[in-house]
Scaffold this motif. Structure first.
Motif, short mmCIF file in Angstrom:
data_model
loop_
_atom_site.label_atom_id
_atom_site.label_comp_id
_atom_site.label_asym_id
_atom_site.label_seq_id
_atom_site.Cartn_x
_atom_site.Cartn_y
_atom_site.Cartn_z
N LEU A 526 -13.04 25.37 24.84
CA LEU A 526 -13.18 24.07 25.50
C LEU A 526 -13.18 22.97 24.44
O LEU A 526 -13.55 23.18 23.29
N ASP A 527 -12.77 21.78 24.89
CA ASP A 527 -12.82 20.58 24.05
C ASP A 527 -12.99 19.39 25.00
O ASP A 527 -12.03 18.90 25.58
N VAL A 528 -14.22 18.95 25.16
CA VAL A 528 -14.56 17.92 26.14
C VAL A 528 -15.36 16.82 25.44
O VAL A 528 -16.27 17.10 24.66
N THR A 529 -15.02 15.56 25.72
CA THR A 529 -15.73 14.42 25.15
C THR A 529 -16.34 13.60 26.29
O THR A 529 -15.64 13.19 27.22
N PHE A 530 -17.66 13.37 26.18
CA PHE A 530 -18.38 12.55 27.15
C PHE A 530 -18.67 11.18 26.52
O PHE A 530 -19.08 11.10 25.36
N GLY A 531 -18.47 10.15 27.28
CA GLY A 531 -18.89 8.81 26.89
C GLY A 531 -20.15 8.46 27.66
O GLY A 531 -20.08 8.17 28.87
N LEU A 532 -21.32 8.46 27.00
CA LEU A 532 -22.61 8.29 27.66
C LEU A 532 -23.17 6.89 27.39
O LEU A 532 -23.29 6.48 26.22
N PRO A 553 -20.21 8.58 22.17
CA PRO A 553 -19.39 9.78 22.38
C PRO A 553 -20.17 11.06 22.04
O PRO A 553 -20.82 11.15 21.01
N LEU A 554 -20.08 12.02 22.97
CA LEU A 554 -20.62 13.36 22.75
C LEU A 554 -19.49 14.35 22.96
O LEU A 554 -18.98 14.49 24.07
N ARG A 555 -19.09 15.02 21.89
CA ARG A 555 -17.99 15.99 21.96
C ARG A 555 -18.54 17.41 21.93
O ARG A 555 -19.37 17.74 21.09
N MET A 556 -18.05 18.22 22.87
CA MET A 556 -18.40 19.64 22.92
C MET A 556 -17.10 20.42 22.77
O MET A 556 -16.15 20.21 23.55
N TYR A 557 -17.04 21.35 21.82
CA TYR A 557 -15.78 22.03 21.53
C TYR A 557 -16.06 23.42 20.98
O TYR A 557 -17.19 23.76 20.60
N GLY A 558 -15.00 24.22 20.96
CA GLY A 558 -15.11 25.56 20.40
C GLY A 558 -15.14 26.64 21.47
O GLY A 558 -14.77 26.44 22.63
N SER A 559 -15.60 27.82 21.07
CA SER A 559 -15.65 28.98 21.96
C SER A 559 -16.81 28.84 22.94
O SER A 559 -17.83 28.20 22.65
N TRP A 560 -16.64 29.45 24.12
CA TRP A 560 -17.72 29.44 25.10
C TRP A 560 -18.99 30.06 24.53
O TRP A 560 -20.10 29.62 24.84
N ASN A 561 -18.83 31.07 23.71
CA ASN A 561 -20.00 31.79 23.18
C ASN A 561 -20.63 31.10 21.98
O ASN A 561 -21.71 31.50 21.54
N ASN A 562 -19.96 30.10 21.44
CA ASN A 562 -20.50 29.39 20.27
C ASN A 562 -20.02 27.94 20.31
O ASN A 562 -19.16 27.52 19.54
N GLN A 564 -19.81 24.06 19.78
CA GLN A 564 -20.16 23.11 18.74
C GLN A 564 -20.34 21.72 19.38
O GLN A 564 -19.71 21.40 20.39
N TYR A 565 -21.19 20.88 18.74
CA TYR A 565 -21.49 19.55 19.26
C TYR A 565 -21.24 18.51 18.17
O TYR A 565 -21.45 18.76 16.98
N SER A 566 -20.81 17.35 18.62
CA SER A 566 -20.65 16.21 17.72
C SER A 566 -21.17 14.97 18.43
O SER A 566 -20.66 14.61 19.51
N LEU A 567 -22.21 14.31 17.83
CA LEU A 567 -22.84 13.14 18.44
C LEU A 567 -23.05 12.08 17.35
O LEU A 567 -24.15 11.94 16.79
N PRO A 568 -22.00 11.30 16.99
CA PRO A 568 -22.08 10.34 15.85
C PRO A 568 -22.74 9.02 16.24
O PRO A 568 -22.09 7.97 16.26
#
Length: 607
Positions: A526-532, A553-562, A564-568
């Motif tokens: 998955l690779d999903v970006t939320f604008g909160l 921006p809150l980005r969630m990406y990578g494998s379902w089992n692992n 990753q998050y990015s919140l700059p």
């Protein structure tokens, strides 16, 4: 007492002596031509009996014969052939040299119900102006016998232009009275396309209008199915019904049906014809319908402590036969199905008021109604399924209303990371009817609306608050009760396993949300970006105004089992501070007199 015993002894001796004399004086071979003549006169069938006929006196007086065959008029193959035949005869008619058969028993027989064994009209026979029941002579049994037994035999059944079915271990007991009311007991087994079926039947038969009509009652039919494309535990159950058969039109009907299949119970009726193309109409009602126990691809429960049988693997002798749509019996039948269930189970979901109204036209299935209630919501899934080609083609128009998300994700074997309710209106299609095929080979689009959405084990508002507080000590926010996303809606598209959404918008208490991205179900990525955008900030007025208007921006990406998050957050704040500083410096420069240093400084401030 002595006189009674003496009288009985004398009577026994007379009977034994009489039977012995009868056996010695009457040659059973004298009845061969009589039997052949009687069968041909009564039915037109040709009876052939090979070998010598011989007597058998215990436990019944019988005539034993070797190989026999019975052939219909004009048929190229015999209807019945048997290695052994036994005729139980009545004693008293033999005294006048007459044959009266009470029971016929066939062993190791081959019964052919095929076009080659059916009666044929002569080529030069006159053709009647029309076919009607009145023109057909009313006939009874082809050969009047009170009992018929067929043991350890083979039944070969084939319709014109159809496949051949070999029913092995065929056993039949039939007892009839003078009015041709019969009781019947039958058992057999069938192996075809790596599937096994066994059945046993007990019932009653009214053959007074045979061969034109048959009617009767199935008191109890037990069946069991196993093999390819059948659940590992198999399918077994019982059936009882009233039935009728009309030979002229090849029509049958079953009423007052009571059917059980594993733990499912159904009632209803069935009717149809066996002429090509075969017709079948089913009207069924189920109090409980467990589809998970009737489908091979259903998920198996893995409760702790459950016992699992160990299955020994058989040695591989040859490559297994590849199953495809040509093996489906639906290609040779026109089917109309009207099924209603008070309660049904599909992939762990409990469905209420389940309804299915479907037709099949030799491989083209139309789902006119496929609907039910699921929890507090409901669903409808009309569409078509085409199995006329090697690859199944599916076209569905799903409609969901207020359906719980988490159980639905579990049924579709997807991560249960979302909670809430979903409503959906879509148009989907592709190749394959399995769940894996849907995840990899289907395409389509849908309008989605969800309510009370929460991410399992993830609090979006809390993540943003804490990230902001770590980036700056000038603002803070109360961590009130998290109400999740109250409303979320937008359009989604599916393209060969990739679920995309470009403009999802939602809102909650003190929250506005925008989302875009993709979920790859085939690769489980998955690779999903939320604008909160959160409100309710306290502290520095400029920062609180910024955070209340600026999406983080809150980005969630990578494998379902692992994942990753990015919140700059600090980067957003830094850019905003830089923009504010540039803006103030530009305002100051605007108030200053023009000179070269001012212009050079303005060039440096330009992005």
């Amino acid at each position: 007492m002595k006189r009674v015993i003496t009288t009985l002894a004398i009577l026994l001796v007379v009977i034994v002596a009489g039977m012995t004399a009868l056996v010695l004086l009457v040659n059973p071979n004298d009845f061969r031509s009589y039997m052949v003549k009687q069968v041909e006169q009564r039915s037109g069938y040709r009876l052939e009996v090979g070998g010598d006929l011989r007597w058998h006196v215990w436990p019944k007086l019988s005539i034993l014969a070797g190989r026999m065959s019975l052939t219909a008029p004009g048929a190229s193959q015999p209807l019945v052939t048997a290695e052994n035949m036994r005729l139980d005869v009545n004693l008293w008619p033999l005294l006048s040299h007459q044959l009266s058969v009470s029971q016929v028993m066939l062993s190791n027989a081959v019964v052919r119900a095929t076009p080659e064994s059916a009666a044929q009209q002569p080529h030069n026979a006159p053709v009647a102006p029309g076919r009607s029941e009145a023109s057909a002579p009313a006939g009874g049994w082809s050969f009047d016998i009170s009992q018929l037994r067929v043991a350890d035999s083979l039944l070969i059944w084939r319709q014109p232009g159809g496949d051949e079915y070999n029913f092995r271990d065929f056993n039949l007991n039939l007892n009839q009275d003078a009015r041709h009311q019969a009781t019947i007991a039958l058992s057999t087994s069938l192996t075809r396309n790596q599937r096994n079926a066994t059945l046993s039947l007990k019932g009653q038969l009214d053959a007074a209008q045979y061969p034109h009509r048959l009617s009767g009652k199935i008191d109890e039919l037990n069946y069991a199915l196993s093999g390819a494309n059948i659940p590992p535990q198999g399918v077994k159950g019982t059936l009882s019904a009233q039935g009728s058969w009309r030979a002229e039109t090849q029509q049958f009907a079953l009423t007052q049906m009571q059917l059980s299949a594993n733990d499912s119970a159904l009632s209803g009726s069935a009717s149809g014809t066996l002429t090509a193309p075969q017709q079948l109409a089913l009207q069924l009602h189920a109090t409980q319908l467990n589809l998970d126990n009737l489908m091979s691809g259903a998920p198996q429960s893995s409760e702790r402590g459950a016992q699992h049988a160990t299955v020994a693997r058989a040695p591989v002798i040859a490559a297994p036969r590849v199953q495809n749509n040509s093996d489906s019996p639906l290609n040779d039948v026109n089917l109309a199905l009207d099924l209603k269930a008070d309660s049904a189970v599909w992939r762990g979901l409990t469905l209420q008021s389940f309804a299915l109204d479907a037709t099949n036209q030799q491989g083209l299935m139309t789902l006119r109604v496929l609907s039910g209630k699921l929890g507090d919501g409901d669903f409808s899934l009309p569409g078509t399924v085409d199995i006329r080609q090697p690859e199944t083609r599916v076209a569905l128009q799903p409609v969901l209303h207020n359906v719980a998300i988490q159980p639905l994700l579990a049924a579709l074997a997807l991560p249960q990371t979302l909670q809430g309710n979903v409503s959906l209106n879509g148009d989907l299609g592709g190749e394959g009817l399995t769940l894996e095929a849907a995840k990899r080979q289907w395409r389509g689009e849908a309008q989605l609306r969800a309510s009370d959405v929460k991410l399992a084990q993830i609090n979006l508002q809390q993540m943003v608050r804490r990230a902001v507080e770590r980036a700056s000590d000038k603002v803070s926010s109360d961590e009130g009760a998290d109400q999740g996303i109250r409303q979320l809606e937008g359009d989604v598209t599916l393209d060969n396993g990739v679920l995309r959404f470009d403009r999802l918008q939602g809102e909650g208490d003190r929250l506005r949300l925008q989302a875009a991205g993709a979920v790859n179900m085939a690769q489980q990525q998955l690779d999903v970006t939320f604008g909160l955008t959160l409100s309710g900030w306290k502290g520095d007025e400029r920062l609180t105004a910024l955070l209340s208007q600026q999406p983080i921006p809150l980005r969630m990406y990578g494998s379902w089992n692992n994942v990753q998050y990015s919140l700059p957050v600090d980067q957003v704040l830094r850019q905003q501070l830089q923009s504010e500083a540039k803006s103030r410096l530009n305002e100051w420069l605007d108030r200053q007199p023009k000179n070269s240093d001012k212009e050079n400084l303005r060039k440096l401030l330009r992005p």
